[in-house]
Design a protein around this motif. Structure first.
Motif, PDB file in Angstrom:
ATOM      1  N   TYR A   1       0.843  -1.195   0.000  1.00 12.05           N
ATOM      2  CA  TYR A   1       0.000   0.000   0.000  1.00 12.05           C
ATOM      3  C   TYR A   1       0.880   1.247   0.000  1.00 12.05           C
ATOM      4  O   TYR A   1       2.078   1.183   0.316  1.00 12.05           O
ATOM      5  CB  TYR A   1      -0.944  -0.016   1.217  1.00 12.05           C
ATOM      6  CG  TYR A   1      -2.167  -0.894   1.005  1.00 12.05           C
ATOM      7  CD1 TYR A   1      -3.164  -0.503   0.120  1.00 12.05           C
ATOM      8  CD2 TYR A   1      -2.310  -2.113   1.659  1.00 12.05           C
ATOM      9  CE1 TYR A   1      -4.290  -1.298  -0.096  1.00 12.05           C
ATOM     10  CE2 TYR A   1      -3.430  -2.911   1.453  1.00 12.05           C
ATOM     11  CZ  TYR A   1      -4.416  -2.498   0.563  1.00 12.05           C
ATOM     12  OH  TYR A   1      -5.514  -3.289   0.348  1.00 12.05           O
TER      13      TYR A   1
ATOM     14  N   PHE B   1       3.101  -0.288   3.628  1.00  8.33           N
ATOM     15  CA  PHE B   1       2.783  -1.571   4.264  1.00  8.33           C
ATOM     16  C   PHE B   1       2.596  -2.662   3.203  1.00  8.33           C
ATOM     17  O   PHE B   1       1.835  -2.490   2.255  1.00  8.33           O
ATOM     18  CB  PHE B   1       1.493  -1.431   5.090  1.00  8.33           C
ATOM     19  CG  PHE B   1       1.072  -2.714   5.735  1.00  8.33           C
ATOM     20  CD1 PHE B   1       1.730  -3.194   6.855  1.00  8.33           C
ATOM     21  CD2 PHE B   1       0.041  -3.473   5.197  1.00  8.33           C
ATOM     22  CE1 PHE B   1       1.356  -4.392   7.447  1.00  8.33           C
ATOM     23  CE2 PHE B   1      -0.345  -4.666   5.777  1.00  8.33           C
ATOM     24  CZ  PHE B   1       0.330  -5.124   6.906  1.00  8.33           C
TER      25      PHE B   1
ATOM     26  N   ALA C   1       0.967  -5.752   2.158  1.00  5.50           N
ATOM     27  CA  ALA C   1      -0.216  -6.542   2.549  1.00  5.50           C
ATOM     28  C   ALA C   1      -0.199  -7.934   1.944  1.00  5.50           C
ATOM     29  O   ALA C   1      -0.791  -8.859   2.503  1.00  5.50           O
ATOM     30  CB  ALA C   1      -1.478  -5.804   2.130  1.00  5.50           C
TER      31      ALA C   1
ATOM     32  N   GLY D   1      -7.024  -8.817   9.066  1.00  4.06           N
ATOM     33  CA  GLY D   1      -5.829  -8.156   8.569  1.00  4.06           C
ATOM     34  C   GLY D   1      -4.862  -9.063   7.832  1.00  4.06           C
ATOM     35  O   GLY D   1      -3.753  -8.646   7.471  1.00  4.06           O
ATOM     36  N   ALA D   2      -5.265 -10.301   7.563  1.00  2.00           N
ATOM     37  CA  ALA D   2      -4.351 -11.253   6.918  1.00  2.00           C
ATOM     38  C   ALA D   2      -4.094 -10.908   5.444  1.00  2.00           C
ATOM     39  O   ALA D   2      -3.062 -11.292   4.889  1.00  2.00           O
ATOM     40  CB  ALA D   2      -4.937 -12.664   7.006  1.00  2.00           C
TER      41      ALA D   2
ATOM     42  N   THR E   1      -9.195  -9.553   1.903  1.00  2.00           N
ATOM     43  CA  THR E   1      -9.918  -8.572   1.078  1.00  2.00           C
ATOM     44  C   THR E   1      -8.981  -7.964   0.045  1.00  2.00           C
ATOM     45  O   THR E   1      -9.374  -7.761  -1.115  1.00  2.00           O
ATOM     46  CB  THR E   1     -10.523  -7.464   1.978  1.00  2.00           C
ATOM     47  OG1 THR E   1     -11.419  -8.093   2.897  1.00  2.00           O
ATOM     48  CG2 THR E   1     -11.277  -6.438   1.162  1.00  2.00           C
ATOM     49  N   THR E   2      -7.761  -7.703   0.435  1.00  2.00           N
ATOM     50  CA  THR E   2      -6.792  -7.142  -0.524  1.00  2.00           C
ATOM     51  C   THR E   2      -6.623  -8.092  -1.706  1.00  2.00           C
ATOM     52  O   THR E   2      -6.671  -7.673  -2.873  1.00  2.00           O
ATOM     53  CB  THR E   2      -5.431  -6.913   0.170  1.00  2.00           C
ATOM     54  OG1 THR E   2      -5.619  -6.023   1.267  1.00  2.00           O
ATOM     55  CG2 THR E   2      -4.412  -6.331  -0.787  1.00  2.00           C
TER      56      THR E   2
ATOM     57  N   GLN F   1     -18.305  -7.005   1.435  1.00  2.00           N
ATOM     58  CA  GLN F   1     -18.815  -7.162   2.800  1.00  2.00           C
ATOM     59  C   GLN F   1     -20.007  -6.240   3.057  1.00  2.00           C
ATOM     60  O   GLN F   1     -20.914  -6.587   3.797  1.00  2.00           O
ATOM     61  CB  GLN F   1     -17.707  -6.860   3.804  1.00  2.00           C
ATOM     62  CG  GLN F   1     -16.676  -7.970   3.875  1.00  2.00           C
ATOM     63  CD  GLN F   1     -15.545  -7.642   4.840  1.00  2.00           C
ATOM     64  OE1 GLN F   1     -15.704  -6.943   5.810  1.00  2.00           O
ATOM     65  NE2 GLN F   1     -14.373  -8.174   4.556  1.00  2.00           N
TER      66      GLN F   1
HETATM   67  P1  ATP Z   1     -10.501  -8.636   7.680  1.00  4.08           P
HETATM   68  O1  ATP Z   1     -10.784 -10.071   7.942  1.00  4.08           O
HETATM   69  O2  ATP Z   1     -10.377  -7.816   8.929  1.00  4.08           O
HETATM   70  O3  ATP Z   1     -11.408  -8.018   6.638  1.00  4.08           O
HETATM   71  P2  ATP Z   1      -8.422  -9.082   5.692  1.00  4.08           P
HETATM   72  O4  ATP Z   1      -7.762 -10.404   5.819  1.00  4.08           O
HETATM   73  O5  ATP Z   1      -9.465  -8.941   4.644  1.00  4.08           O
HETATM   74  O6  ATP Z   1      -8.980  -8.607   7.099  1.00  4.08           O
HETATM   75  P3  ATP Z   1      -7.200  -6.793   4.444  1.00  4.08           P
HETATM   76  O7  ATP Z   1      -8.415  -5.926   4.598  1.00  4.08           O
HETATM   77  O8  ATP Z   1      -6.841  -7.261   3.098  1.00  4.08           O
HETATM   78  O9  ATP Z   1      -7.266  -8.031   5.445  1.00  4.08           O
HETATM   79  O10 ATP Z   1      -5.988  -5.980   5.064  1.00  4.08           O
HETATM   80  C1  ATP Z   1      -4.654  -6.525   5.067  1.00  4.08           C
HETATM   81  C2  ATP Z   1      -3.716  -5.509   5.677  1.00  4.08           C
HETATM   82  O11 ATP Z   1      -3.601  -4.376   4.787  1.00  4.08           O
HETATM   83  C3  ATP Z   1      -4.202  -4.952   7.008  1.00  4.08           C
HETATM   84  O12 ATP Z   1      -3.084  -4.781   7.842  1.00  4.08           O
HETATM   85  C4  ATP Z   1      -4.790  -3.617   6.640  1.00  4.08           C
HETATM   86  O13 ATP Z   1      -4.669  -2.686   7.712  1.00  4.08           O
HETATM   87  C5  ATP Z   1      -3.932  -3.191   5.451  1.00  4.08           C
HETATM   88  N1  ATP Z   1      -4.678  -2.332   4.528  1.00  4.08           N
HETATM   89  C6  ATP Z   1      -5.866  -2.647   3.930  1.00  4.08           C
HETATM   90  N2  ATP Z   1      -6.278  -1.647   3.143  1.00  4.08           N
HETATM   91  C7  ATP Z   1      -5.321  -0.677   3.235  1.00  4.08           C
HETATM   92  C8  ATP Z   1      -5.149   0.603   2.650  1.00  4.08           C
HETATM   93  N3  ATP Z   1      -6.038   1.103   1.805  1.00  4.08           N
HETATM   94  N4  ATP Z   1      -4.045   1.303   2.962  1.00  4.08           N
HETATM   95  C9  ATP Z   1      -3.118   0.814   3.815  1.00  4.08           C
HETATM   96  N5  ATP Z   1      -3.200  -0.400   4.403  1.00  4.08           N
HETATM   97  C10 ATP Z   1      -4.296  -1.135   4.123  1.00  4.08           C
END
Ligand code: ATP
Length: 235
Positions: free
Chosen positions: A14, A18, A20, A41-42, A45-46, A85
């Protein structure tokens, strides 16, 4: 089974710096239900937002039925439906209006018979003229699925379809997902619940801190982890 989604050496950093996703390699087979399991945060969604073309990647390559999501984005996106979601739609629009509008966004010719089938399959037909704001939480989730199916995608992504829903609704959602699989749609769902992966998936991928740490046939994974332990997580 041939792959419908192919992810190779995918990374995402990102703007904040960070990282991801770290060097993700993943093949999704045609017609399967694949559960992507991981804690908050794993990176679930990314990962799915990149495959669906609503988030950009930093490195690597993703194809959908052979179409590169960057160089052949239009073809790739048309093959995919995403159930996010949160419900992103006009709550004062009707069910029918929402789903047919969504189809229009993909420049697909009108096909009322197809939309009727989707609404009937999701037990929404009786509610087709209802405004979304009047529906129950479970019905709203079904509308999100109908919307994602409006343009006849081959692959459906469900981002935590049962987060925050009660046990009854969760079971209802499982039935819907099984029905979609039976109609030939490939399903990728994200979940926090190992019990949900156990219940639903043909294969399970575990993601943690941006890395896929395991991909297994469900049966093999369950054997490894042991039934007792899994049942505890179901509560
Ligand atoms: P959850 O189960 O809580 O939805 P997740 O597995 O879907 O979590 P992500 O939403 O993909 O996880 O987030 C992965 C990491 O990337 C997290 O640490 C989050 O804080 C970070 N992150 C997500 N979106 C952004 C963004 N737009 N800018 C910076 N960091 C981000």
């Amino acid at each position: 089974m041939p792959s419908i989604i192919s992810v190779s050496h995918l990374s995402k950093t990102y703007g904040s710096g960070f990282q991801a996703l770290k060097d993700i390699n993943l093949e999704i087979e045609k017609g399967e239900i694949f559960a992507l399991l991981g804690p908050n945060g794993a990176g679930k969604t990314t990962l799915i937002s990149i495959i669906c073309g609503i988030n950009n990647l930093s490195a690597g390559r993703v194809t959908v039925d052979g179409h590169d999501i960057i160089t052949d984005a239009r073809a790739a996106r048309t093959l995919i439906g995403l159930v996010p979601q949160e419900l992103h739609t006009d709550a004062f629009e009707t069910v029918w209006g929402t789903v047919s509008f969504s189809r229009g966004l993909f420049n697909k010719p009108k096909n009322p018979a197809y939309i009727e089938k989707v609404l009937r399959d999701l037990s929404l037909w009786e509610k087709k003229d209802s405004k979304i704001v009047t529906l129950s939480g479970g019905m709203k989730r079904r509308v999100m699925i109908a919307k994602a199916l409006s343009h006849e995608p081959q692959v459906l992504f469900l981002d935590e379809p049962t987060a925050g829903v009660d046990v009854e609704l969760r079971k209802g959602m499982w039935e819907v997902v099984r029905g979609l699989k039976a109609s030939g749609v490939t399903i990728i769902l994200t979940t926090h619940y190992i019990g949900e992966a156990e219940e639903m998936a043909d294969r399970v991928g575990v993601i943690n801190k941006g890395e896929i740490i395991l991909v297994e046939d469900k049966a093999d994974l369950m054997q490894k982890l042991g039934k007792k332990q899994l049942k505890l997580h179901l509560q």
